[in-house]
Write an enzyme that holds these catalytic residues in place. Structure first.
Site, PDB file in Angstrom:
ATOM      1  N   CYS A   1       0.822  -1.230   0.000  1.00 19.12           N
ATOM      2  CA  CYS A   1       0.000   0.000   0.000  1.00 19.12           C
ATOM      3  C   CYS A   1       0.844   1.263   0.000  1.00 19.12           C
ATOM      4  CB  CYS A   1      -0.946   0.004   1.193  1.00 19.12           C
ATOM      5  SG  CYS A   1      -2.300  -1.141   0.948  1.00 19.12           S
TER       6      CYS A   1
HETATM    7  N1  CO8 Z   1     -19.843  -9.440   7.988  1.00 20.52           N
HETATM    8  C1  CO8 Z   1     -20.287  -9.671   9.244  1.00 20.52           C
HETATM    9  N2  CO8 Z   1     -19.467  -9.906  10.293  1.00 20.52           N
HETATM   10  C2  CO8 Z   1     -18.140  -9.896  10.050  1.00 20.52           C
HETATM   11  C3  CO8 Z   1     -17.614  -9.666   8.762  1.00 20.52           C
HETATM   12  C4  CO8 Z   1     -18.536  -9.448   7.715  1.00 20.52           C
HETATM   13  N3  CO8 Z   1     -18.107  -9.226   6.456  1.00 20.52           N
HETATM   14  N4  CO8 Z   1     -16.270  -9.709   8.832  1.00 20.52           N
HETATM   15  C5  CO8 Z   1     -15.946  -9.976  10.105  1.00 20.52           C
HETATM   16  N5  CO8 Z   1     -17.074 -10.087  10.851  1.00 20.52           N
HETATM   17  C6  CO8 Z   1     -17.167 -10.375  12.284  1.00 20.52           C
HETATM   18  C7  CO8 Z   1     -15.878 -11.000  12.812  1.00 20.52           C
HETATM   19  O1  CO8 Z   1     -15.909 -12.401  12.636  1.00 20.52           O
HETATM   20  C8  CO8 Z   1     -15.892 -10.585  14.253  1.00 20.52           C
HETATM   21  O2  CO8 Z   1     -16.739 -11.431  14.974  1.00 20.52           O
HETATM   22  P1  CO8 Z   1     -16.323 -11.864  16.483  1.00 20.52           P
HETATM   23  O3  CO8 Z   1     -16.306 -10.552  17.244  1.00 20.52           O
HETATM   24  O4  CO8 Z   1     -17.418 -12.798  16.848  1.00 20.52           O
HETATM   25  O5  CO8 Z   1     -14.963 -12.481  16.374  1.00 20.52           O
HETATM   26  C9  CO8 Z   1     -16.548  -9.202  14.228  1.00 20.52           C
HETATM   27  O6  CO8 Z   1     -17.297  -9.143  12.998  1.00 20.52           O
HETATM   28  C10 CO8 Z   1     -15.542  -8.084  14.246  1.00 20.52           C
HETATM   29  O7  CO8 Z   1     -14.514  -8.347  13.272  1.00 20.52           O
HETATM   30  P2  CO8 Z   1     -13.171  -7.562  13.182  1.00 20.52           P
HETATM   31  O8  CO8 Z   1     -12.560  -7.434  14.539  1.00 20.52           O
HETATM   32  O9  CO8 Z   1     -12.311  -8.154  12.089  1.00 20.52           O
HETATM   33  O10 CO8 Z   1     -13.728  -6.140  12.680  1.00 20.52           O
HETATM   34  P3  CO8 Z   1     -13.040  -4.748  12.706  1.00 20.52           P
HETATM   35  O11 CO8 Z   1     -13.943  -3.806  13.356  1.00 20.52           O
HETATM   36  O12 CO8 Z   1     -11.617  -4.779  13.132  1.00 20.52           O
HETATM   37  O13 CO8 Z   1     -13.039  -4.351  11.112  1.00 20.52           O
HETATM   38  C11 CO8 Z   1     -11.484  -4.240   9.266  1.00 20.52           C
HETATM   39  C12 CO8 Z   1     -12.331  -5.135  10.167  1.00 20.52           C
HETATM   40  C13 CO8 Z   1     -12.416  -3.345   8.460  1.00 20.52           C
HETATM   41  C14 CO8 Z   1     -10.669  -5.121   8.330  1.00 20.52           C
HETATM   42  C15 CO8 Z   1     -10.558  -3.347  10.138  1.00 20.52           C
HETATM   43  O14 CO8 Z   1      -9.884  -4.129  11.081  1.00 20.52           O
HETATM   44  C16 CO8 Z   1      -9.518  -2.586   9.339  1.00 20.52           C
HETATM   45  O15 CO8 Z   1      -9.833  -1.800   8.453  1.00 20.52           O
HETATM   46  N6  CO8 Z   1      -8.243  -2.756   9.699  1.00 20.52           N
HETATM   47  C17 CO8 Z   1      -7.151  -2.046   9.003  1.00 20.52           C
HETATM   48  C18 CO8 Z   1      -6.839  -2.815   7.800  1.00 20.52           C
HETATM   49  C19 CO8 Z   1      -5.818  -2.177   6.915  1.00 20.52           C
HETATM   50  O16 CO8 Z   1      -5.577  -0.989   6.893  1.00 20.52           O
HETATM   51  N7  CO8 Z   1      -5.190  -2.973   6.127  1.00 20.52           N
HETATM   52  C20 CO8 Z   1      -4.269  -2.501   5.161  1.00 20.52           C
HETATM   53  C21 CO8 Z   1      -4.116  -3.639   4.274  1.00 20.52           C
HETATM   54  S1  CO8 Z   1      -3.854  -3.236   2.666  1.00 20.52           S
HETATM   55  C22 CO8 Z   1      -2.173  -3.261   2.270  1.00 20.52           C
HETATM   56  O17 CO8 Z   1      -1.304  -3.017   3.032  1.00 20.52           O
HETATM   57  C23 CO8 Z   1      -1.846  -3.631   0.864  1.00 20.52           C
HETATM   58  C24 CO8 Z   1      -1.969  -5.070   0.674  1.00 20.52           C
HETATM   59  C25 CO8 Z   1      -1.874  -5.397  -0.760  1.00 20.52           C
HETATM   60  C26 CO8 Z   1      -3.170  -5.327  -1.500  1.00 20.52           C
HETATM   61  C27 CO8 Z   1      -3.619  -6.666  -1.892  1.00 20.52           C
HETATM   62  C28 CO8 Z   1      -4.879  -6.620  -2.724  1.00 20.52           C
HETATM   63  C29 CO8 Z   1      -5.633  -7.885  -2.758  1.00 20.52           C
END
Ligand code: CO8
Length: 373
Positions: free
Chosen positions: A156
């Site tokens: 990224c």
């Molecule tokens: N629908 C319903 N429930 C869900 C879903 C869904 N889609 N997804 C997860 N849940 C559930 C989980 O299972 C969890 O349940 P439980 O509490 O029972 O375990 C609950 O919802 C909460 O889940 P999370 O803790 O995962 O949720 P968050 O509030 O943390 O949100 C995010 C998830 C949106 C992913 C958030 O953590 C985030 O944005 N984090 C930062 C991510 C980031 O910036 N990443 C950068 C990566 S990109 C990069 O560096 C480049 C990579 C190369 C690109 C490759 C392209 C393919």
């Protein structure tokens, strides 16, 4: 030595959109098929049933409403769940080069340049299509540029890392006018079958022209005041796809060969890293965070961006201070901060200072401080 400016930017937007509702419908159909197929193991307790996704979760957790993609029928087919891209012959322009060229044409038009004015091409992105020849060299050939081209990948942060290489090439005299391109077909390496991340990414390409101020003629120019790059190893965002997969006899379709992350950890660990990084570069330039008129941040998560700017300025984080584009584009990896810069820079006044900042896998963080001329 002449100052170095960004004299033009360009954006290529893919032809298809996928809304959260469409995505969730396809994902939930996939889950139902999977659970039905594995009913016996699930019943026996040897396999965990997959859970449905929801539009409400996606919007609340990320701020994403939709994404652009190069092909949508394959992604939305619950028996496939990845794009259907037509293979191209070696004598055709490859798809990554094609979208890079489209963005480049727009950036060159904005900067008042033709291919003949460009003497270096840097293709900097997360997901390169092949090992060689470099996509940058294919683009260099397609636009009739001179000099040299190379590919680089810092996930990224690839755009800001690429911009610093462009500035350095100009300062060292190895180039006069550099085209930096960030073509991101994230849909090819996204894991559309994983509920935790199936909503995150979108496809796009951005391009930026960086040149000596004394050759720049465009109506809008941004002087690069400084830049800073940093990396710190982490496995929290990882993809094991690579050229040794065959020799390792590993399954090319295994889960570890596409994007995966510990989203919560990334969120928690990267916010302080990014805020401290920006602050340290601003301090070196004799600026305070509150002197910055606009922050064009990497577009991964709405709350993440708000927290970073809040840490820096202590004030209210409005879209005017930190514009949001991920609602429409989702996370486009390296291109996100450049889309924000491209779409939300023209209203600033001469003398206004802004920060382009990206952060992501590696971990990697890069910031480029610019001032409108
Ligand atoms: N629908 C319903 N429930 C869900 C879903 C869904 N889609 N997804 C997860 N849940 C559930 C989980 O299972 C969890 O349940 P439980 O509490 O029972 O375990 C609950 O919802 C909460 O889940 P999370 O803790 O995962 O949720 P968050 O509030 O943390 O949100 C995010 C998830 C949106 C992913 C958030 O953590 C985030 O944005 N984090 C930062 C991510 C980031 O910036 N990443 C950068 C990566 S990109 C990069 O560096 C480049 C990579 C190369 C690109 C490759 C392209 C393919």
């Amino acid at each position: 030595m002449s100052a170095v400016v960004i004299s033009g930017t360009g954006l290529y937007q893919p032809p298809y959109t996928i809304t959260n509702a469409e995505l969730v419908e396809a994902f939930n159909a996939y889950v139902d098929l999977y659970n039905a197929e594995h009913a016996a193991e699930i019943e026996a307790g040897t396999l965990t049933a997959l859970g449905h996704s929801s539009v409400e979760f996606i919007e609340k957790a990320s701020g994403i409403q939709q994404r652009y993609v190069m092909e949508k029928s394959g992604i939305l087919d619950p028996t496939r769940m990845y794009p259907r891209l037509k293979p191209r012959g070696d004598d055709e322009l490859s798809i990554l080069a094609e979208i890079g060229v489209e963005a480049a044409k727009k950036a060159m038009a904005a900067a008042g340049k033709t291919g003949a004015d460009i003497d270096a091409v840097i293709c900097s992105c997360s997901n390169l299509q092949r090992a060689y020849p470099a996509i940058a060299i294919e683009i260099q050939n397609a636009i009739g540029a001179k000099g040299y081209g190379y590919d680089m990948n810092v996930a990224c942060s690839a755009a800001t890392f690429g911009l610093e290489q462009a500035v350095n090439a100009i300062k060292s005299g190895s180039a006069k006018c550099v085209l930096v391109i960030n073509p991101e077909i994230t849909s090819g390496h996204q894991e559309w079958r994983d509920r935790d991340c199936h909503f995150i990414f979108g496809d796009v390409a951005t391009a930026t022209i960086v040149e000596r101020a004394d050759t720049a003629t465009s109506s809008e120019q941004w002087e690069v005041l400084g830049s800073k790059l940093a990396t710190q190893f982490s496995n929290n965002i990882r993809n094991n796809f690579g050229y040794l997969n065959r020799s390792e006899d590993s399954d090319p379709t295994a889960r570890d060969k596409t994007f995966r992350q510990e989203g919560r950890k990334v969120f928690k660990e990267v916010v302080p890293i990014a805020a401290a990084h920006i602050e340290s570069e601003l301090t070196e330039l004799g600026l305070a965070a509150t002197d910055v008129r606009r922050y064009w941040l990497h577009q991964a998560n709405l709350s993440m961006n708000q927290l970073i700017v809040k840490r820096l300025t202590g004030g209210e984080v409005t879209p005017d201070v930190a514009p949001l584009i991920l609602d429409e584009y989702a996370n486009t990896s390296s291109a996100g901060s450049i889309i924000a810069f491209h779409l939300h820079k023209s209203d600033l006044a001469s003398g206004d200072v802004g920060v382009i900042c990206s952060f992501g896998a590696g971990y990697s963080v890069g910031c480029v401080v610019v001032r409108k001329r």
